[in-house]
Design an enzyme around this catalytic site. Structure first.
Site, PDB file in Angstrom:
ATOM      1  N   ARG A 172       0.793  -1.259   0.000  1.00  0.00           N
ATOM      2  CA  ARG A 172       0.000   0.000   0.000  1.00  0.00           C
ATOM      3  C   ARG A 172       0.812   1.289   0.000  1.00  0.00           C
ATOM      4  NH1 ARG A 172      -3.809  -2.942  -1.898  1.00  0.00           N
ATOM      5  NH2 ARG A 172      -5.415  -3.706  -0.491  1.00  0.00           N
TER       6      ARG A 172
ATOM      7  N   ASN B 157     -10.920 -11.023  -4.068  1.00  0.00           N
ATOM      8  CA  ASN B 157     -10.855 -11.185  -5.514  1.00  0.00           C
ATOM      9  C   ASN B 157      -9.618 -12.003  -5.871  1.00  0.00           C
ATOM     10  OD1 ASN B 157     -11.177 -10.970  -8.208  1.00  0.00           O
ATOM     11  ND2 ASN B 157     -10.528  -8.838  -8.384  1.00  0.00           N
TER      12      ASN B 157
ATOM     13  N   ASP C 120      -1.657 -12.893  -0.642  1.00  0.00           N
ATOM     14  CA  ASP C 120      -2.534 -11.824  -1.159  1.00  0.00           C
ATOM     15  C   ASP C 120      -2.927 -10.902  -0.006  1.00  0.00           C
ATOM     16  OD1 ASP C 120      -3.912 -10.181  -2.848  1.00  0.00           O
ATOM     17  OD2 ASP C 120      -5.431 -11.647  -3.425  1.00  0.00           O
TER      18      ASP C 120
ATOM     19  N   HIS D 159      -7.055  -3.084   4.168  1.00  0.00           N
ATOM     20  CA  HIS D 159      -8.047  -2.058   3.819  1.00  0.00           C
ATOM     21  C   HIS D 159      -8.476  -1.336   5.091  1.00  0.00           C
ATOM     22  CE1 HIS D 159      -8.557  -2.972  -0.398  1.00  0.00           C
ATOM     23  NE2 HIS D 159      -8.633  -4.262  -0.120  1.00  0.00           N
TER      24      HIS D 159
HETATM   25  O1  DOR Z   1      -8.767  -9.404  -2.888  1.00  0.00           O
HETATM   26  C1  DOR Z   1      -7.939  -8.772  -3.517  1.00  0.00           C
HETATM   27  N1  DOR Z   1      -7.426  -7.604  -3.048  1.00  0.00           N
HETATM   28  N2  DOR Z   1      -7.539  -9.220  -4.711  1.00  0.00           N
HETATM   29  C2  DOR Z   1      -6.762  -8.493  -5.539  1.00  0.00           C
HETATM   30  O2  DOR Z   1      -6.460  -8.959  -6.611  1.00  0.00           O
HETATM   31  C3  DOR Z   1      -6.323  -7.130  -5.128  1.00  0.00           C
HETATM   32  C4  DOR Z   1      -6.316  -6.993  -3.665  1.00  0.00           C
HETATM   33  C5  DOR Z   1      -6.143  -5.560  -3.206  1.00  0.00           C
HETATM   34  O3  DOR Z   1      -5.250  -4.872  -3.679  1.00  0.00           O
HETATM   35  O4  DOR Z   1      -6.894  -5.141  -2.299  1.00  0.00           O
END
Ligand code: DOR
Length: 424
Positions: A60, A274, A301, A305
């Site tokens: 990030r 995702n 992954d 957030h």
């Molecule tokens: O769940 C996900 N979050 N899949 C992704 O491909 C991107 C990632 C993100 O950057 O938050």
């Protein structure tokens, strides 16, 4: 100063041996019985692994330092047993210039808790329109290229990227998602998504791109790595491609090995990722793929957030969950891997894919850089959100009973984590 890691079972490529490891500055200088050093790190009852390598971490920074920084992610990684992270390119600005790559490296050096290897974008700004300066980024040391967060939709552009990859000796890592098929999707397309009346993300949107890039790899000879595979058919496609000897590798996340689509019935965005969580049949196929070597690596992954973003409605909230501090526990709670297999999927194979084997994923021998972690494979523990080093706390694993805990991590001979606590 010398440090001896005492009383542990050292995990090599072919087996486990009860020996001490003596480290002088940043190098392993002796492996054997009854060693002594200036400082002793107790590994009794534990296994000593080569430091873990994560092929897939969203740090990030630059751009969303409110959710994570390279320093906080490095600390979270160290607590998870990692000594190297591959940084994903979907920052702001994205990893499409040597300036941003150098910035990420510099921030990682300042944090000094693990090695960060920035991936490079395949296309400028990850927009899928024009290629990033692949040769220039490769000359600056980038070994993995990806537009992660999105797949490269245009087959002409991807084919060209693969030709470059072949010439430059780098790997193209694909986020497999045909985006025309996933517009507005919040979860797997399945019975639940119809019952809930929400748009679904069909398995075929992933599988079509896996198949396309297998064909592209066959055509160009380029090395292709498939990020966060989530469906049974994707595993079959990769298995078939490998049996033909094609140059493909794949990873799976801890959450795709352990959580199913039914959790979305709660409408809780904590489960929105995702690619999306899939069915139990998919999980069984992913586990089988990991055990038979079709899937080379576990990758987190790790996607921090902000709380206010994850508290939006399911359709508005961004996808992703954090994973660095829970990866080992989640994986071992889901799949029965022996220590040699753990070393392979968490360290050796990802180090090979990332082309960083000179200092990571090694055999724990004399002369190796001391990147190691000490793990109690039988310890049971629960995630305490207050103790997470990551700046964001978006994990659904809080309160779950996990098996396997990282006791200590050593990065280039420095103890970064001891008794589960970060040392700086
Ligand atoms: O769940 C996900 N979050 N899949 C992704 O491909 C991107 C990632 C993100 O950057 O938050």
């Amino acid at each position: 100063m010398t440090i001896v890691i005492k009383g542990g079972s050292v995990v090599g490529a072919n087996g486990v041996e009860k020996v001490d490891v003596l480290v002088d500055n940043d190098v392993i200088v002796k492996v054997g019985s009854n060693l002594a050093g200036d400082v002793s790190l107790d590994a009794t009852g534990c296994h000593v692994f080569p430091g873990f390598v994560d092929l897939h971490a969203h740090l990030r920074e630059p751009g969303r330092e409110d959710t994570e920084t390279i320093e906080t992610a490095s600390r979270a990684g160290a607590k998870g047993g990692y000594t190297a992270l591959i940084a994903m390119p979907n920052t702001n600005p994205a990893h499409d210039s040597v300036t941003v790559i150098e910035f990420v490296r510099e921030q990682a050096r300042k944090a000094g808790l693990l090695d960060v290897f920035p991936s490079g974008c395949i296309t400028m700004g990850r927009l899928g329109e024009a290629l990033a300066p692949l040769a220039e980024l490769s000359a600056a040391g980038v070994r993995i290229f990806t537009d992660d967060g999105s797949g490269v939709q245009d087959p002409v552009l991807m084919g060209r990227a693969m030709q470059y990859a072949k010439t430059l000796g780098v790997t193209m890592a694909q986020h497999c998602e045909v985006s025309a098929l996933t517009q507005g999707a919040v979860m797997n397309e399945c019975g639940c998504s119809s019952d809930m009346g929400v748009p679904g993300w069909p398995a075929v949107a992933e599988e079509m791109m896996v198949q396309r890039d297998i064909e592209m790899s066959r055509l160009t000879g380029a090395s292709v790595h498939f990020l966060h595979l989530s469906t049974a058919r994707s595993v079959d496609l990769v298995r078939a491609a490998k049996s033909e000897g094609l140059n493909v590798t794949a990873e799976v996340t801890p959450h795709h090995l352990s959580l199913t689509q039914e959790l979305l019935k709660s409408f809780d965005p904590i489960y929105k990722v995702n690619p999306p969580l899939r069915s139990m049949d998919d999980i069984q196929a992913l586990k089988a793929g990991l055990l038979d070597g079709t899937i080379d690596a576990v990758a987190t992954d790790h996607a921090p957030h902000a709380r206010r973003d994850k508290e939006l409605s399911l359709d508005q909230a961004p996808p992703g969950m954090i994973g660095l501090e829970t990866a080992l526990g989640v994986v071992l709670s889901a799949v029965d891997l022996d220590p040699v297999q753990i070393a392979a999927v968490m360290s050796r194979n990802p180090a090979r894919i990332a082309q960083i084997t000179e200092s990571h994923g090694r055999n724990i021998g004399v002369g190796d850089i001391a990147n190691l972690c000490v793990v109690d494979l039988d310890a049971m523990w629960q995630v305490n959100p207050a103790k997470l080093a990551s700046k964001s706390k978006n994990t659904p694993f809080v309160g779950r009973q996990l098996r396997g805990i990282v006791r200590s991590t050593m990065y280039r001979g420095q103890i970064t984590v001891q008794d589960g606590e970060a040392q700086k």
